[in-house]
Design an enzyme around this catalytic site. Structure first.
Site, PDB file in Angstrom:
ATOM      1  N   TRP A  23       0.800  -1.220   0.000  1.00 50.12           N
ATOM      2  CA  TRP A  23       0.000   0.000   0.000  1.00 50.12           C
ATOM      3  C   TRP A  23       0.835   1.272   0.000  1.00 50.12           C
ATOM      4  CZ3 TRP A  23       1.652   2.675   4.132  1.00 50.12           C
ATOM      5  CH2 TRP A  23       2.149   1.959   5.223  1.00 50.12           C
ATOM      6  N   ARG A  44       6.887  -1.291 -11.293  1.00 49.52           N
ATOM      7  CA  ARG A  44       8.232  -1.872 -11.171  1.00 49.52           C
ATOM      8  C   ARG A  44       8.219  -3.375 -11.450  1.00 49.52           C
ATOM      9  NH1 ARG A  44      11.553   0.102  -6.001  1.00 49.52           N
ATOM     10  NH2 ARG A  44      10.760  -1.758  -4.982  1.00 49.52           N
ATOM     11  N   LYS A  63      -2.232  -8.512  -7.545  1.00 47.03           N
ATOM     12  CA  LYS A  63      -3.049  -8.408  -6.336  1.00 47.03           C
ATOM     13  C   LYS A  63      -2.542  -7.191  -5.547  1.00 47.03           C
ATOM     14  CE  LYS A  63      -4.180  -8.934  -1.943  1.00 47.03           C
ATOM     15  NZ  LYS A  63      -3.614  -8.058  -0.896  1.00 47.03           N
ATOM     16  N   GLU A 122      -5.462  -4.333  -0.300  1.00 48.82           N
ATOM     17  CA  GLU A 122      -6.877  -3.992  -0.134  1.00 48.82           C
ATOM     18  C   GLU A 122      -7.038  -2.594   0.467  1.00 48.82           C
ATOM     19  OE1 GLU A 122      -5.424  -6.382   3.404  1.00 48.82           O
ATOM     20  OE2 GLU A 122      -5.298  -6.500   1.223  1.00 48.82           O
ATOM     21  N   ALA A 148       7.867 -11.420   7.087  1.00 48.25           N
ATOM     22  CA  ALA A 148       7.073 -12.542   7.602  1.00 48.25           C
ATOM     23  C   ALA A 148       6.190 -13.135   6.511  1.00 48.25           C
ATOM     24  CB  ALA A 148       6.236 -12.084   8.790  1.00 48.25           C
ATOM     25  N   VAL A 149       5.500 -12.280   5.764  1.00 45.89           N
ATOM     26  CA  VAL A 149       4.644 -12.771   4.682  1.00 45.89           C
ATOM     27  C   VAL A 149       5.487 -13.344   3.554  1.00 45.89           C
ATOM     28  CG1 VAL A 149       2.949 -12.104   2.929  1.00 45.89           C
ATOM     29  CG2 VAL A 149       2.755 -11.202   5.251  1.00 45.89           C
ATOM     30  N   GLY A 150       6.606 -12.707   3.269  1.00 47.71           N
ATOM     31  CA  GLY A 150       7.497 -13.193   2.219  1.00 47.71           C
ATOM     32  C   GLY A 150       7.973 -14.610   2.473  1.00 47.71           C
ATOM     33  N   GLU A 170      10.937  -8.612  -2.349  1.00 49.11           N
ATOM     34  CA  GLU A 170      11.501  -7.367  -1.839  1.00 49.11           C
ATOM     35  C   GLU A 170      10.844  -7.139  -0.495  1.00 49.11           C
ATOM     36  OE1 GLU A 170      11.645  -3.904  -0.525  1.00 49.11           O
ATOM     37  OE2 GLU A 170      10.528  -3.231  -2.296  1.00 49.11           O
ATOM     38  N   CYS A 199      10.304   0.979   2.715  1.00 44.01           N
ATOM     39  CA  CYS A 199      11.198  -0.099   3.128  1.00 44.01           C
ATOM     40  C   CYS A 199      12.653   0.338   3.151  1.00 44.01           C
ATOM     41  CB  CYS A 199      11.025  -1.308   2.206  1.00 44.01           C
ATOM     42  SG  CYS A 199      11.197  -0.884   0.467  1.00 44.01           S
ATOM     43  N   GLU A 228      11.412  -2.901  12.049  1.00 40.07           N
ATOM     44  CA  GLU A 228      11.137  -1.847  11.081  1.00 40.07           C
ATOM     45  C   GLU A 228      10.042  -0.934  11.620  1.00 40.07           C
ATOM     46  OE1 GLU A 228      10.978  -1.736   6.235  1.00 40.07           O
ATOM     47  OE2 GLU A 228       9.884  -3.330   7.260  1.00 40.07           O
ATOM     48  N   PHE A 277       8.518   1.949  10.258  1.00 40.63           N
ATOM     49  CA  PHE A 277       7.496   2.350   9.286  1.00 40.63           C
ATOM     50  C   PHE A 277       6.679   3.527   9.801  1.00 40.63           C
ATOM     51  CE2 PHE A 277       5.642   0.610   5.273  1.00 40.63           C
ATOM     52  CZ  PHE A 277       6.847   0.209   4.725  1.00 40.63           C
TER      53      PHE A 277
END
Length: 493
Positions: free
Chosen positions: A165, A174, A189, A192, A245-247, A264, A298, A395, A397
């Site tokens: 997002w 990219r 995707k 959301e 974590a999702v990666g 990434e 990031c 991180e 953010f």
């Protein structure tokens, strides 16, 4: 919805770029069960739109559409694909004001910064329109006199692209730029939280002559969409930008069908300011890399390492600069920093700040929610931070700069490398020998020397260690979307 938001939405709708349905096979489609998900303006909490909330069934159809379109798209000449990408680039630039408004509306960043993202994102489409014609192979010297060895590079096939997002346009272009240039087809995707920009970009791709089915967009139920992309043998590659974590979960899931994966992931960027740095250059660069997009990138500085000889002087100058920043709605004139994306983001940032304070760190500036309320957070500087604190390990953010004091060059390198992440790093020094030594010693995929902004379409973008796999942008960004085929031809004597 406020009058201001209504006016912006009305302008966007009149442009024809305000889409709320998914794109499958060139058609705008509602979720099959009619479900929707609301998109909010983070600056005021208002609902902007309700968009289709898609899941596994819609994703499977999008994959089938991309698979069917691949045979045609991959057979077009590179010059043809290049021409269509150029048209898409030109449309993105023509609509940069509209797209910028859409980004500010759903993501929150200041309008000037949002329009800058459109120009930056479009640069990837332009660059890979050029590179489409430069996917070269090789002729190899054969060990046998009657044999010939040829190396071809061919598109990998259907690509699943999952984007975040924080840069709702640039993170799509990219990935889409090199994929389409190589002859791949896509199922995108978007987050959301910010799907509207992705849908607008897809509409412009259709207008540019990207054939139906070549680029598809599904959004909504992230676990179900991800499951469909991972399980499908027709999806040959997955590209993801997001959390580590999702990666890791996506990487593990991709193993079942042995997909190519490029990731990434998260960062923990150190910004090292040495005693011999030009204070003005270091101040400008470190502010840019810390507070861009309210710290929600990031490659933002996560730890500010300042050598003891310049420590107090630097913090004073940094504090004065931070206090002059204007926080507010991204559509307001002169705003430097917008809101964080949602309440969860604010709570995370504040918990890290409070944890640091409880362990002896001191708030120099900011340190709490902004008086504007909602998801606004004060630009913050924290001194006396130790590298063992959570705020230096996770991180952030958000617009928080934890400052760590160091004595020697060796200590700075040790602190900087003491992390599982390795995406971006920065250093400021006027010593040319030091700049080379430290740059080469830092375990990061991207290093900025006397520079706080270093993401360019011509340069490879990616990280070491747990910050990911593969590279985006540059000529190296094509490699992850290509297969290498070796052809041995006999009886050539």
């Amino acid at each position: 919805m406020s009058m201001e938001t209504e006016n912006v939405v009305a302008r966007l709708k009149s442009s024809g770029l305000f889409q709320t349905k998914g794109l499958i096979g060139g058609k705008w489609i509602d979720a099959y069960d009619g479900k929707t998900v609301e998109v909010y303006n983070p600056a005021n909490g208002e609902v902007i739109a309700s968009v289709a909330c898609m899941g596994e069934r819609e994703t499977k159809d999008a994959i089938s559409s991309a698979y069917d379109a691949f045979s045609h798209w991959s057979k077009l000449t590179a010059a043809d694909r290049s021409s269509r990408l150029y048209k898409w680039y030109n449309l993105l630039i023509e609509q940069k004001e509209v797209l910028g408004q859409l980004i500010t509306l759903e993501q929150g960043k200041p309008l000037k910064e949002a329009i800058g993202e459109v120009v930056y994102g479009a640069s990837y489409i332009e660059y890979f329109a050029e590179e489409a014609k430069r996917v070269y192979g090789d002729i190899l010297p054969s060990p046998m006199p009657d044999r010939r060895l040829f190396v071809l590079k061919q598109p990998v096939g259907v690509v699943g692209a999952i984007t975040p997002w924080n840069f709702p346009l640039a993170m799509i272009t990219r990935k889409a730029g090199p994929a389409l240039a190589c002859g791949c087809t896509l199922v995108i995707k978007p987050s959301e939280l910010t799907p509207l920009t992705a849908l607008a970009a897809a509409e412009l791709a259709l207008q540019a002559g990207i054939p139906p089915g070549v680029l598809n967009v599904v959004m909504g139920d992230a676990p179900k969409i991800g499951k469909a992309l991972l399980e499908s043998p027709q999806v040959r590659k997955l590209t993801f930008t997001g959390s580590t974590a999702v990666g890791k979960k996506l990487m593990a899931g991709a193993a079942e069908t042995v997909k190519k994966v490029s990731l990434e992931l998260g960062g923990n960027a150190p910004c090292i300011v040495f005693d011999d740095a030009d204070l003005e250059v270091a101040l400008e660069g470190s502010l840019a890399t810390k507070l861009r997009n309210s710290g929600q990138t990031c490659i933002c500085t996560n730890r500010l390492l300042v050598q003891e000889g310049i420590y107090d002087k630097f913090i004073n100058a940094y504090s004065n600069a931070v206090q002059s920043l204007k926080v507010g709605n991204g559509f307001s004139e002169g705003v430097d920093q917008g809101p964080l994306i949602n309440e969860a983001a604010v709570q995370k940032v504040d918990s890290l700040v409070q944890d640091a304070i409880s362990q002896g760190a001191k708030v120099v500036v900011g340190g709490k929610r902004h008086s504007l309320g909602l998801t606004f957070y004060e630009p913050t500087i924290i001194s006396d931070v130790k590298n063992e604190m959570l705020i230096a390990r996770q991180e952030i953010f958000g617009p928080v700069a934890p400052v760590i004091r160091f004595k020697t060059e060796e200590e700075a390198i040790q602190i900087a490398n003491d992390t599982d992440a390795g995406l971006a790093a920065y250093l400021f020094t006027n010593n040319i020998q030091r700049s080379w030594r430290v740059s080469e010693a830092l375990e990061y995929g991207i290093v900025g020397v006397n520079e706080g902004l270093h993401a360019y379409e011509v340069a490879p973008f990616g990280g070491f260690k747990q910050s990911g796999l593969g590279r985006e942008g540059s000529k190296y960004g094509l490699d992850d979307f290509l297969e290498i085929k070796c052809i041995c031809m006999g009886n050539m004597g």
